[in-house]
Design a protein around this motif. Structure first.
Motif, PDB file in Angstrom:
ATOM      1  N   CYS A 131      -7.357  34.685   9.508  1.00  0.00           N
ATOM      2  CA  CYS A 131      -6.624  34.347   8.100  1.00  0.00           C
ATOM      3  C   CYS A 131      -6.458  35.784   7.212  1.00  0.00           C
ATOM      4  O   CYS A 131      -7.282  36.433   7.299  1.00  0.00           O
ATOM      5  CB  CYS A 131      -7.769  33.284   7.292  1.00  0.00           C
ATOM      6  N   THR A 132      -5.282  35.684   6.722  1.00  0.00           N
ATOM      7  CA  THR A 132      -4.687  36.731   5.904  1.00  0.00           C
ATOM      8  C   THR A 132      -4.205  36.295   4.615  1.00  0.00           C
ATOM      9  O   THR A 132      -3.469  36.664   3.680  1.00  0.00           O
ATOM     10  CB  THR A 132      -3.900  37.614   6.583  1.00  0.00           C
ATOM     11  N   ARG A 133      -4.699  34.822   4.332  1.00  0.00           N
ATOM     12  CA  ARG A 133      -3.985  34.076   3.147  1.00  0.00           C
ATOM     13  C   ARG A 133      -4.109  35.146   1.733  1.00  0.00           C
ATOM     14  O   ARG A 133      -3.105  35.242   1.064  1.00  0.00           O
ATOM     15  CB  ARG A 133      -4.524  32.857   2.922  1.00  0.00           C
ATOM     16  N   CYS A 134      -5.295  35.584   1.357  1.00  0.00           N
ATOM     17  CA  CYS A 134      -5.404  36.261   0.275  1.00  0.00           C
ATOM     18  C   CYS A 134      -4.623  37.820   0.213  1.00  0.00           C
ATOM     19  O   CYS A 134      -4.301  38.005  -0.832  1.00  0.00           O
ATOM     20  CB  CYS A 134      -7.143  36.591  -0.005  1.00  0.00           C
ATOM     21  N   LEU A 135      -4.491  38.127   1.441  1.00  0.00           N
ATOM     22  CA  LEU A 135      -3.731  39.545   1.380  1.00  0.00           C
ATOM     23  C   LEU A 135      -2.305  39.337   1.151  1.00  0.00           C
ATOM     24  O   LEU A 135      -1.574  40.154   0.383  1.00  0.00           O
ATOM     25  CB  LEU A 135      -3.964  40.435   2.675  1.00  0.00           C
TER      26      LEU A 135
ATOM     27  N   CYS B 268      -8.168  30.640  -0.608  1.00  0.00           N
ATOM     28  CA  CYS B 268      -9.204  30.750   0.345  1.00  0.00           C
ATOM     29  C   CYS B 268      -9.864  29.507   0.864  1.00  0.00           C
ATOM     30  O   CYS B 268     -10.364  28.607   0.262  1.00  0.00           O
ATOM     31  CB  CYS B 268     -10.429  31.341  -0.264  1.00  0.00           C
ATOM     32  N   PRO B 269      -9.620  29.257   2.310  1.00  0.00           N
ATOM     33  CA  PRO B 269      -9.889  27.812   2.679  1.00  0.00           C
ATOM     34  C   PRO B 269     -11.506  27.545   2.827  1.00  0.00           C
ATOM     35  O   PRO B 269     -11.737  26.381   2.598  1.00  0.00           O
ATOM     36  CB  PRO B 269      -9.524  27.937   4.241  1.00  0.00           C
ATOM     37  N   PHE B 270     -12.371  28.668   2.574  1.00  0.00           N
ATOM     38  CA  PHE B 270     -13.865  28.456   2.342  1.00  0.00           C
ATOM     39  C   PHE B 270     -14.232  27.712   1.070  1.00  0.00           C
ATOM     40  O   PHE B 270     -15.451  27.335   0.866  1.00  0.00           O
ATOM     41  CB  PHE B 270     -14.565  29.801   2.763  1.00  0.00           C
ATOM     42  N   GLY B 271     -13.375  27.939   0.000  1.00  0.00           N
ATOM     43  CA  GLY B 271     -13.349  27.337  -1.216  1.00  0.00           C
ATOM     44  C   GLY B 271     -12.884  25.809  -1.351  1.00  0.00           C
ATOM     45  O   GLY B 271     -13.193  25.182  -2.571  1.00  0.00           O
TER      46      GLY B 271
HETATM   47  S1  SF4 Z   1     -10.877  35.623   1.977  1.00  0.00           S
HETATM   48 FE1  SF4 Z   1     -10.324  33.650   2.528  1.00  0.00          FE
HETATM   49  S2  SF4 Z   1      -8.143  33.674   2.236  1.00  0.00           S
HETATM   50 FE2  SF4 Z   1      -8.824  35.958   2.340  1.00  0.00          FE
HETATM   51  S3  SF4 Z   1      -8.799  36.018   4.525  1.00  0.00           S
HETATM   52 FE3  SF4 Z   1     -10.841  35.277   4.515  1.00  0.00          FE
HETATM   53  S4  SF4 Z   1     -10.823  32.985   4.535  1.00  0.00           S
HETATM   54 FE4  SF4 Z   1      -8.708  33.804   4.339  1.00  0.00          FE
END
Ligand code: SF4
Ligand code: B12
Ligand code: SF4
Length: 371
Positions: free
Chosen positions: A192-196, A249-252
Protein backbone atom coordinates in the motif's frame (compact mmCIF):
# COMPACT_ATOMS: atom_id res chain seq x y z
CA UNK A 1 -0.55 -14.96 41.41
CA UNK A 2 3.14 -14.05 41.17
CA UNK A 3 4.16 -10.68 42.54
CA UNK A 4 4.88 -9.49 38.96
CA UNK A 5 1.37 -10.45 37.88
CA UNK A 6 -0.01 -8.82 41.01
CA UNK A 7 1.81 -5.58 40.18
CA UNK A 8 0.50 -5.63 36.61
CA UNK A 9 -3.03 -6.31 37.84
CA UNK A 10 -2.80 -3.31 40.20
CA UNK A 11 -1.49 -1.14 37.35
CA UNK A 12 -4.25 -2.18 34.92
CA UNK A 13 -6.90 -1.65 37.58
CA UNK A 14 -5.59 1.80 38.50
CA UNK A 15 -5.49 2.75 34.81
CA UNK A 16 -9.08 1.59 34.26
CA UNK A 17 -10.19 3.71 37.24
CA UNK A 18 -8.83 6.86 35.60
CA UNK A 19 -10.15 6.05 32.10
CA UNK A 20 -6.98 4.63 30.54
CA UNK A 21 -5.92 1.28 29.13
CA UNK A 22 -2.30 0.30 29.66
CA UNK A 23 -0.95 -0.84 26.32
CA UNK A 24 2.60 -1.61 27.45
CA UNK A 25 5.14 -1.16 30.19
CA UNK A 26 8.74 -0.84 29.15
CA UNK A 27 12.08 -0.43 30.84
CA UNK A 28 13.51 3.05 30.18
CA UNK A 29 16.86 3.19 28.43
CA UNK A 30 18.52 4.29 25.22
CA UNK A 31 16.62 3.72 21.99
CA UNK A 32 18.24 1.20 19.61
CA UNK A 33 21.27 2.52 17.71
CA UNK A 34 19.57 2.45 14.31
CA UNK A 35 16.68 4.61 15.58
CA UNK A 36 19.06 7.06 17.25
CA UNK A 37 21.05 7.41 14.03
CA UNK A 38 17.84 8.05 12.09
CA UNK A 39 16.66 10.65 14.58
CA UNK A 40 19.97 12.49 14.31
CA UNK A 41 20.07 12.27 10.53
CA UNK A 42 16.48 13.55 10.27
CA UNK A 43 17.42 16.66 12.24
CA UNK A 44 20.64 17.14 10.23
CA UNK A 45 18.69 16.92 6.96
CA UNK A 46 16.66 20.01 7.91
CA UNK A 47 13.35 18.14 7.86
CA UNK A 48 12.16 19.72 11.13
CA UNK A 49 11.53 23.19 9.66
CA UNK A 50 11.34 25.79 12.46
CA UNK A 51 10.78 23.13 15.16
CA UNK A 52 14.23 23.72 16.64
CA UNK A 53 13.21 22.05 19.89
CA UNK A 54 13.18 18.70 18.08
CA UNK A 55 16.76 19.25 16.96
CA UNK A 56 18.04 20.55 20.30
CA UNK A 57 16.19 17.79 22.15
CA UNK A 58 17.75 14.96 20.13
CA UNK A 59 19.95 13.73 23.03
CA UNK A 60 16.88 13.63 25.29
CA UNK A 61 14.82 11.86 22.61
CA UNK A 62 17.52 9.20 22.30
CA UNK A 63 17.36 8.31 25.99
CA UNK A 64 14.68 9.63 28.41
CA UNK A 65 17.15 9.29 31.31
CA UNK A 66 19.01 12.30 29.87
CA UNK A 67 15.85 14.27 30.69
CA UNK A 68 14.61 12.49 33.84
CA UNK A 69 17.58 10.69 35.36
CA UNK A 70 15.34 8.88 37.85
CA UNK A 71 13.13 7.26 35.14
CA UNK A 72 13.17 3.46 35.30
CA UNK A 73 9.94 2.38 33.62
CA UNK A 74 7.49 3.78 31.13
CA UNK A 75 3.78 3.01 31.05
CA UNK A 76 2.35 3.54 27.56
CA UNK A 77 -1.26 4.35 26.75
CA UNK A 78 -3.01 4.96 23.43
CA UNK A 79 -6.42 6.62 23.22
CA UNK A 80 -8.63 6.15 20.16
CA UNK A 81 -10.14 9.34 18.71
CA UNK A 82 -11.66 8.43 15.34
CA UNK A 83 -14.72 10.52 14.51
CA UNK A 84 -16.53 12.21 11.62
CA UNK A 85 -14.54 14.74 9.60
CA UNK A 86 -14.73 18.22 11.14
CA UNK A 87 -14.92 21.77 9.89
CA UNK A 88 -16.01 25.29 10.76
CA UNK A 89 -19.57 26.29 9.88
CA UNK A 90 -19.82 26.26 6.09
CA UNK A 91 -16.37 24.74 5.46
CA UNK A 92 -12.69 24.99 6.39
CA UNK A 93 -11.47 21.61 7.58
CA UNK A 94 -10.06 20.92 11.03
CA UNK A 95 -7.99 17.86 12.03
CA UNK A 96 -10.19 15.46 13.95
CA UNK A 97 -8.00 15.42 17.05
CA UNK A 98 -8.83 19.11 17.52
CA UNK A 99 -12.61 18.91 17.19
CA UNK A 100 -13.17 18.27 20.88
CA UNK A 101 -11.28 18.41 24.16
CA UNK A 102 -7.54 19.00 24.04
CA UNK A 103 -5.82 15.63 24.32
CA UNK A 104 -2.86 17.24 26.05
CA UNK A 105 -5.18 18.04 28.96
CA UNK A 106 -7.31 14.93 28.80
CA UNK A 107 -4.51 12.35 28.58
CA UNK A 108 -2.16 14.44 30.72
CA UNK A 109 -4.61 14.71 33.62
CA UNK A 110 -5.52 11.02 33.50
CA UNK A 111 -1.84 10.07 33.52
CA UNK A 112 -1.23 12.28 36.56
CA UNK A 113 -4.12 10.58 38.36
CA UNK A 114 -2.65 7.21 37.41
CA UNK A 115 0.73 8.30 38.78
CA UNK A 116 -0.87 9.29 42.10
CA UNK A 117 -2.60 5.93 42.36
CA UNK A 118 0.67 4.12 41.67
CA UNK A 119 2.29 6.18 44.38
CA UNK A 120 -0.43 5.17 46.84
CA UNK A 121 0.04 1.53 45.82
CA UNK A 122 3.80 1.84 46.47
CA UNK A 123 4.67 1.34 42.77
CA UNK A 124 6.09 4.82 42.17
CA UNK A 125 7.43 7.75 44.09
CA UNK A 126 8.40 10.26 41.42
CA UNK A 127 6.57 10.21 38.09
CA UNK A 128 6.07 12.39 35.00
CA UNK A 129 3.09 12.40 32.63
CA UNK A 130 3.97 12.93 28.96
CA UNK A 131 1.86 13.41 25.88
CA UNK A 132 3.12 15.15 22.77
CA UNK A 133 4.74 18.16 24.41
CA UNK A 134 7.57 16.30 26.15
CA UNK A 135 11.01 15.31 24.81
CA UNK A 136 10.03 11.68 24.37
CA UNK A 137 10.13 9.93 20.97
CA UNK A 138 6.64 8.62 21.60
CA UNK A 139 6.17 6.62 18.42
CA UNK A 140 9.54 4.94 18.76
CA UNK A 141 8.67 3.74 22.26
CA UNK A 142 5.19 2.65 21.18
CA UNK A 143 6.72 0.62 18.36
CA UNK A 144 9.46 -0.79 20.61
CA UNK A 145 6.75 -1.96 23.02
CA UNK A 146 4.48 -3.39 20.29
CA UNK A 147 1.60 -0.99 20.80
CA UNK A 148 1.53 -0.84 17.01
CA UNK A 149 3.74 -0.77 13.97
CA UNK A 150 5.19 2.08 11.89
CA UNK A 151 3.02 3.13 8.96
CA UNK A 152 4.49 4.65 5.83
CA UNK A 153 2.76 7.89 6.91
CA UNK A 154 5.20 7.70 9.92
CA UNK A 155 2.36 7.21 12.41
CA UNK A 156 1.91 4.32 14.81
CA UNK A 157 -0.78 2.06 13.38
CA UNK A 158 -2.85 0.35 16.04
CA UNK A 159 -4.22 -3.14 15.26
CA UNK A 160 -7.75 -1.98 16.14
CA UNK A 161 -7.86 1.74 15.36
CA UNK A 162 -5.20 2.15 12.65
CA UNK A 163 -3.65 5.66 12.79
CA UNK A 164 -6.50 7.10 14.92
CA UNK A 165 -4.79 6.83 18.32
CA UNK A 166 -3.07 9.44 20.46
CA UNK A 167 -0.15 8.38 22.60
CA UNK A 168 0.78 9.12 26.19
CA UNK A 169 3.39 7.84 28.63
CA UNK A 170 3.97 7.84 32.36
CA UNK A 171 7.60 7.76 33.41
CA UNK A 172 8.04 6.25 36.88
CA UNK A 173 11.03 5.91 39.18
CA UNK A 174 10.54 2.24 39.99
CA UNK A 175 10.91 -0.88 37.89
CA UNK A 176 7.58 -2.26 36.73
CA UNK A 177 7.34 -5.72 35.15
CA UNK A 178 7.52 -5.49 31.35
CA UNK A 179 4.24 -5.99 29.56
CA UNK A 180 3.72 -6.10 25.79
CA UNK A 181 0.88 -7.11 23.50
CA UNK A 182 1.58 -10.22 21.44
CA UNK A 183 3.20 -9.42 18.09
CA UNK A 184 0.64 -11.64 16.38
CA UNK A 185 -1.70 -8.63 16.31
CA UNK A 186 0.72 -6.74 14.09
CA UNK A 187 0.35 -6.23 10.36
CA UNK A 188 2.30 -4.14 7.88
CA UNK A 189 1.64 -1.66 5.10
CA UNK A 190 2.65 -4.23 2.52
CA UNK A 191 2.46 -2.75 -0.96
CA UNK A 192 0.00 0.00 0.00
CA UNK A 193 1.20 3.55 -0.79
CA UNK A 194 -2.08 5.46 -0.44
CA UNK A 195 -0.79 7.96 2.13
CA UNK A 196 2.28 8.82 0.03
CA UNK A 197 0.05 9.45 -2.97
CA UNK A 198 -2.58 11.56 -1.21
CA UNK A 199 -0.19 13.96 0.55
CA UNK A 200 -0.81 17.29 -1.24
CA UNK A 201 2.61 18.83 -0.54
CA UNK A 202 4.96 15.87 -1.00
CA UNK A 203 5.82 15.91 2.73
CA UNK A 204 5.76 12.10 2.66
CA UNK A 205 8.52 12.02 0.09
CA UNK A 206 9.59 8.52 1.07
CA UNK A 207 7.98 5.73 3.05
CA UNK A 208 8.33 5.98 6.86
CA UNK A 209 9.83 9.47 6.80
CA UNK A 210 8.34 12.94 6.73
CA UNK A 211 9.69 16.32 5.63
CA UNK A 212 7.78 18.02 8.45
CA UNK A 213 8.47 21.50 7.06
CA UNK A 214 6.17 20.64 4.13
CA UNK A 215 3.37 19.03 6.14
CA UNK A 216 0.11 21.02 6.35
CA UNK A 217 -0.06 20.20 10.03
CA UNK A 218 3.27 22.01 10.51
CA UNK A 219 2.36 24.89 8.21
CA UNK A 220 -1.03 25.56 9.81
CA UNK A 221 -0.13 24.90 13.47
CA UNK A 222 3.59 25.16 14.17
CA UNK A 223 4.89 27.71 11.66
CA UNK A 224 4.90 31.25 13.05
CA UNK A 225 5.38 33.43 9.99
CA UNK A 226 4.11 33.48 6.43
CA UNK A 227 3.07 30.25 4.74
CA UNK A 228 5.36 29.79 1.72
CA UNK A 229 3.42 31.05 -1.32
CA UNK A 230 4.07 27.92 -3.34
CA UNK A 231 2.36 25.74 -0.68
CA UNK A 232 -0.78 27.83 -0.14
CA UNK A 233 -2.90 26.26 -2.90
CA UNK A 234 -1.96 22.79 -1.61
CA UNK A 235 -3.64 23.68 1.69
CA UNK A 236 -6.99 23.30 -0.04
CA UNK A 237 -9.61 23.50 2.71
CA UNK A 238 -7.32 22.67 5.67
CA UNK A 239 -7.44 25.52 8.16
CA UNK A 240 -6.00 23.60 11.12
CA UNK A 241 -3.90 20.42 10.75
CA UNK A 242 -4.49 17.76 8.10
CA UNK A 243 -5.82 14.21 8.22
CA UNK A 244 -5.44 13.13 4.61
CA UNK A 245 -2.75 10.50 5.22
CA UNK A 246 -4.85 9.05 8.07
CA UNK A 247 -8.16 9.09 6.22
CA UNK A 248 -6.86 6.95 3.36
CA UNK A 249 -5.27 4.35 5.64
CA UNK A 250 -7.20 1.07 5.35
CA UNK A 251 -6.20 0.08 8.91
CA UNK A 252 -8.43 2.88 10.19
CA UNK A 253 -11.58 1.64 8.45
CA UNK A 254 -12.97 -0.09 11.56
CA UNK A 255 -11.84 2.53 14.08
CA UNK A 256 -15.39 3.43 15.18
CA UNK A 257 -16.62 6.79 16.46
CA UNK A 258 -15.18 8.17 19.70
CA UNK A 259 -16.68 11.66 19.51
CA UNK A 260 -18.77 11.15 22.62
CA UNK A 261 -15.71 10.76 24.82
CA UNK A 262 -13.93 13.75 23.28
CA UNK A 263 -16.91 16.10 22.91
CA UNK A 264 -17.29 18.83 20.33
CA UNK A 265 -16.18 22.43 20.64
CA UNK A 266 -19.17 24.72 20.10
CA UNK A 267 -17.07 27.27 18.20
CA UNK A 268 -17.09 25.00 15.13
CA UNK A 269 -20.86 25.31 14.86
CA UNK A 270 -20.86 29.03 15.66
CA UNK A 271 -18.03 30.43 13.57
CA UNK A 272 -17.52 30.62 9.82
CA UNK A 273 -14.04 30.96 8.36
CA UNK A 274 -14.86 34.58 7.56
CA UNK A 275 -15.54 35.24 11.26
CA UNK A 276 -11.96 34.23 12.16
CA UNK A 277 -10.68 37.34 10.36
CA UNK A 278 -12.33 39.74 12.78
CA UNK A 279 -11.92 38.01 16.16
CA UNK A 280 -10.24 40.08 18.85
CA UNK A 281 -7.88 38.43 21.33
CA UNK A 282 -10.47 38.07 24.08
CA UNK A 283 -13.05 36.37 21.86
CA UNK A 284 -10.39 34.14 20.28
CA UNK A 285 -9.39 32.90 23.74
CA UNK A 286 -13.00 32.48 24.78
CA UNK A 287 -14.14 30.56 21.70
CA UNK A 288 -11.14 28.23 21.82
CA UNK A 289 -10.78 27.70 25.54
CA UNK A 290 -9.49 24.20 26.29
CA UNK A 291 -8.81 23.55 22.60
CA UNK A 292 -5.58 22.79 20.71
CA UNK A 293 -6.79 25.36 18.16
CA UNK A 294 -5.22 28.01 20.39
CA UNK A 295 -1.75 26.79 19.40
CA UNK A 296 -1.17 28.92 16.27
CA UNK A 297 -2.70 31.94 18.02
CA UNK A 298 -5.32 34.38 16.78
CA UNK A 299 -3.14 35.70 13.94
CA UNK A 300 -1.99 32.24 12.85
CA UNK A 301 -5.54 30.94 12.64
CA UNK A 302 -6.72 34.04 10.73
CA UNK A 303 -3.71 33.62 8.38
CA UNK A 304 -4.83 30.04 7.66
CA UNK A 305 -8.44 31.12 7.17
CA UNK A 306 -7.35 33.70 4.56
CA UNK A 307 -5.52 31.03 2.57
CA UNK A 308 -8.48 28.64 2.68
CA UNK A 309 -10.91 31.41 1.66
CA UNK A 310 -8.60 32.17 -1.27
CA UNK A 311 -8.62 28.50 -2.22
CA UNK A 312 -12.41 28.30 -1.91
CA UNK A 313 -12.92 31.57 -3.78
CA UNK A 314 -15.18 33.16 -1.19
CA UNK A 315 -15.24 35.79 1.56
CA UNK A 316 -14.25 38.77 -0.62
CA UNK A 317 -15.83 41.37 1.67
CA UNK A 318 -14.26 39.99 4.87
CA UNK A 319 -10.87 39.57 3.18
CA UNK A 320 -10.98 43.15 1.90
CA UNK A 321 -11.83 44.37 5.40
CA UNK A 322 -8.98 42.29 6.89
CA UNK A 323 -6.56 43.75 4.34
CA UNK A 324 -7.66 47.21 5.31
CA UNK A 325 -7.98 46.94 9.08
CA UNK A 326 -6.42 43.80 10.60
CA UNK A 327 -3.87 44.71 13.28
CA UNK A 328 -1.48 41.88 12.25
CA UNK A 329 0.57 42.40 9.07
CA UNK A 330 0.74 38.59 8.75
CA UNK A 331 -3.04 38.48 8.29
CA UNK A 332 -3.14 41.51 5.95
CA UNK A 333 -0.49 39.83 3.76
CA UNK A 334 -2.40 36.56 3.50
CA UNK A 335 -5.67 38.43 2.90
CA UNK A 336 -3.94 40.11 -0.04
CA UNK A 337 -2.88 36.74 -1.43
CA UNK A 338 -6.42 35.40 -1.12
CA UNK A 339 -7.91 38.46 -2.83
CA UNK A 340 -5.42 37.89 -5.64
CA UNK A 341 -6.62 34.30 -6.02
CA UNK A 342 -10.20 35.50 -6.21
CA UNK A 343 -9.31 38.28 -8.68
CA UNK A 344 -10.34 41.23 -6.47
CA UNK A 345 -8.06 43.88 -7.99
CA UNK A 346 -9.98 46.88 -6.69
CA UNK A 347 -9.49 46.05 -3.00
CA UNK A 348 -5.78 45.35 -3.60
CA UNK A 349 -5.23 48.58 -5.52
CA UNK A 350 -7.09 50.60 -2.91
CA UNK A 351 -4.83 49.33 -0.13
CA UNK A 352 -1.49 49.41 -1.92
CA UNK A 353 -0.72 53.13 -1.46
CA UNK A 354 -1.94 53.14 2.16
CA UNK A 355 -0.07 50.06 3.38
CA UNK A 356 3.08 50.86 5.35
CA UNK A 357 4.36 47.32 6.03
CA UNK A 358 6.98 46.26 3.46
CA UNK A 359 6.01 42.55 3.51
CA UNK A 360 2.33 43.30 3.07
CA UNK A 361 3.07 45.65 0.20
CA UNK A 362 5.02 42.96 -1.59
CA UNK A 363 2.16 40.48 -0.98
CA UNK A 364 -0.23 43.05 -2.55
CA UNK A 365 2.08 43.51 -5.53
CA UNK A 366 2.39 39.75 -6.07
CA UNK A 367 -1.39 39.36 -5.73
CA UNK A 368 -2.01 42.10 -8.29
CA UNK A 369 0.33 40.34 -10.69
CA UNK A 370 -1.51 37.06 -10.10
CA UNK A 371 -5.00 38.43 -10.93
S1 SF4 B 1 0.23 3.95 6.52
FE1 SF4 B 1 -1.79 3.20 5.87
S2 SF4 B 1 -2.15 4.34 3.95
FE2 SF4 B 1 0.03 4.50 4.39
S3 SF4 B 1 0.97 2.81 3.28
FE3 SF4 B 1 0.56 2.08 5.36
S4 SF4 B 1 -1.42 1.10 5.20
FE4 SF4 B 1 -1.23 2.38 3.38
C1 B12 C 1 6.84 17.14 15.75
C2 B12 C 1 5.53 16.41 15.62
C3 B12 C 1 4.78 16.62 14.48
C4 B12 C 1 5.38 17.29 13.26
C5 B12 C 1 6.25 16.23 12.55
C6 B12 C 1 5.51 14.90 12.31
C7 B12 C 1 6.36 13.65 12.33
N1 B12 C 1 5.85 12.63 11.64
O1 B12 C 1 7.42 13.59 12.93
C8 B12 C 1 4.09 17.73 12.50
C9 B12 C 1 3.70 19.13 12.94
C10 B12 C 1 4.20 17.71 10.98
C11 B12 C 1 3.08 16.73 13.05
C12 B12 C 1 1.95 16.34 12.38
C13 B12 C 1 1.03 15.43 12.87
N2 B12 C 1 1.03 14.88 14.10
CO1 B12 C 1 2.49 15.06 15.36
N3 B12 C 1 3.90 15.01 16.62
C14 B12 C 1 5.09 15.53 16.63
C15 B12 C 1 5.85 15.12 17.89
C16 B12 C 1 5.78 16.27 18.89
C17 B12 C 1 7.31 14.72 17.69
C18 B12 C 1 7.53 13.76 16.51
C19 B12 C 1 9.00 13.63 16.17
O2 B12 C 1 9.84 13.53 17.05
N4 B12 C 1 9.35 13.65 14.89
C20 B12 C 1 10.72 13.56 14.54
C21 B12 C 1 11.06 12.64 13.38
C22 B12 C 1 12.51 12.26 13.57
O3 B12 C 1 10.25 11.51 13.31
P1 B12 C 1 10.07 10.67 11.92
O4 B12 C 1 9.93 11.50 10.72
O5 B12 C 1 8.97 9.72 12.17
O6 B12 C 1 11.45 9.93 11.80
C23 B12 C 1 11.62 8.61 12.11
C24 B12 C 1 11.15 7.71 11.00
O7 B12 C 1 11.25 8.40 9.77
C25 B12 C 1 12.12 6.56 11.08
N5 B12 C 1 12.50 5.96 9.80
C26 B12 C 1 12.98 6.56 8.74
N6 B12 C 1 13.24 5.67 7.78
C27 B12 C 1 12.91 4.46 8.24
C28 B12 C 1 12.99 3.22 7.66
C29 B12 C 1 12.57 2.12 8.38
C30 B12 C 1 12.67 0.79 7.75
C31 B12 C 1 12.11 2.28 9.71
C32 B12 C 1 11.64 1.12 10.47
C33 B12 C 1 12.06 3.56 10.29
C34 B12 C 1 12.45 4.64 9.54
O8 B12 C 1 13.31 7.04 11.70
C35 B12 C 1 13.13 8.37 12.18
C36 B12 C 1 13.67 8.44 13.57
O9 B12 C 1 13.07 7.53 14.39
C37 B12 C 1 5.01 13.86 18.34
C38 B12 C 1 4.93 13.66 19.85
C39 B12 C 1 6.20 13.11 20.41
N7 B12 C 1 6.69 13.70 21.46
O10 B12 C 1 6.72 12.13 19.89
C40 B12 C 1 3.61 14.14 17.73
C41 B12 C 1 2.83 12.95 17.17
C42 B12 C 1 3.75 12.15 16.30
N8 B12 C 1 1.84 13.60 16.31
C43 B12 C 1 0.70 13.02 16.28
C44 B12 C 1 -0.38 13.39 15.44
C45 B12 C 1 -1.75 12.86 15.77
C46 B12 C 1 -0.16 14.23 14.33
C47 B12 C 1 -1.13 14.54 13.18
C48 B12 C 1 -2.03 13.39 12.77
C49 B12 C 1 -1.99 15.79 13.57
C50 B12 C 1 -2.88 16.33 12.48
N9 B12 C 1 -3.97 15.68 12.14
O11 B12 C 1 -2.60 17.38 11.92
C51 B12 C 1 -0.14 14.94 12.05
C52 B12 C 1 0.29 13.72 11.23
C53 B12 C 1 1.31 14.00 10.17
C54 B12 C 1 2.21 12.80 9.91
N10 B12 C 1 1.97 12.06 8.85
O12 B12 C 1 3.13 12.58 10.73
C55 B12 C 1 0.66 11.82 17.21
C56 B12 C 1 0.74 10.54 16.39
C57 B12 C 1 0.02 9.35 17.01
C58 B12 C 1 0.27 8.10 16.19
N11 B12 C 1 -0.76 7.30 16.02
O13 B12 C 1 1.35 7.86 15.72
C59 B12 C 1 1.93 12.09 18.14
C60 B12 C 1 2.67 10.85 18.59
C61 B12 C 1 1.42 12.89 19.35
C62 B12 C 1 0.69 12.03 20.38
N12 B12 C 1 1.04 12.14 21.64
O14 B12 C 1 -0.19 11.24 20.06
N13 B12 C 1 3.49 16.22 14.25
S1 SF4 D 1 -0.87 15.37 7.42
FE1 SF4 D 1 -1.41 15.99 5.31
S2 SF4 D 1 0.30 17.26 4.60
FE2 SF4 D 1 0.99 16.17 6.46
S3 SF4 D 1 2.01 14.31 5.70
FE3 SF4 D 1 -0.16 13.76 6.06
S4 SF4 D 1 -1.18 14.13 4.07
FE4 SF4 D 1 0.80 15.18 4.00
Amino acid sequence: MTSENQTLATLHEAAAEVGLVVRATQKVGALPNTTRTRLRQWALDGRAGEMDYLVSNTPLLEDPRAWKSWAKSMVIVALPYAREAGSFRGGGRVARYAMGRDYHNLIGKRLIRLGKRLRTAGLADDFRACTDAAPIAEREWAIESRVGWRGKNTLVLDPEYGPWVLLGELLVDQYLPEYRAPKSRWASCGTCTRCLEVCPTGALDSAWSIAARLCLSYLTIELNGAIPTELRSAMGEWVFGCDLCLEVCPFGDQAGDHSEEWGRLEAFDQLRLEDLLSLDEASFLQYFQGSPIRRPGRAGLARNACVVLGNLGRGEAELAKALETHDEPLVRGHAAWALGQIGERAALQARWSLESDRQVRSEIEAALEAC
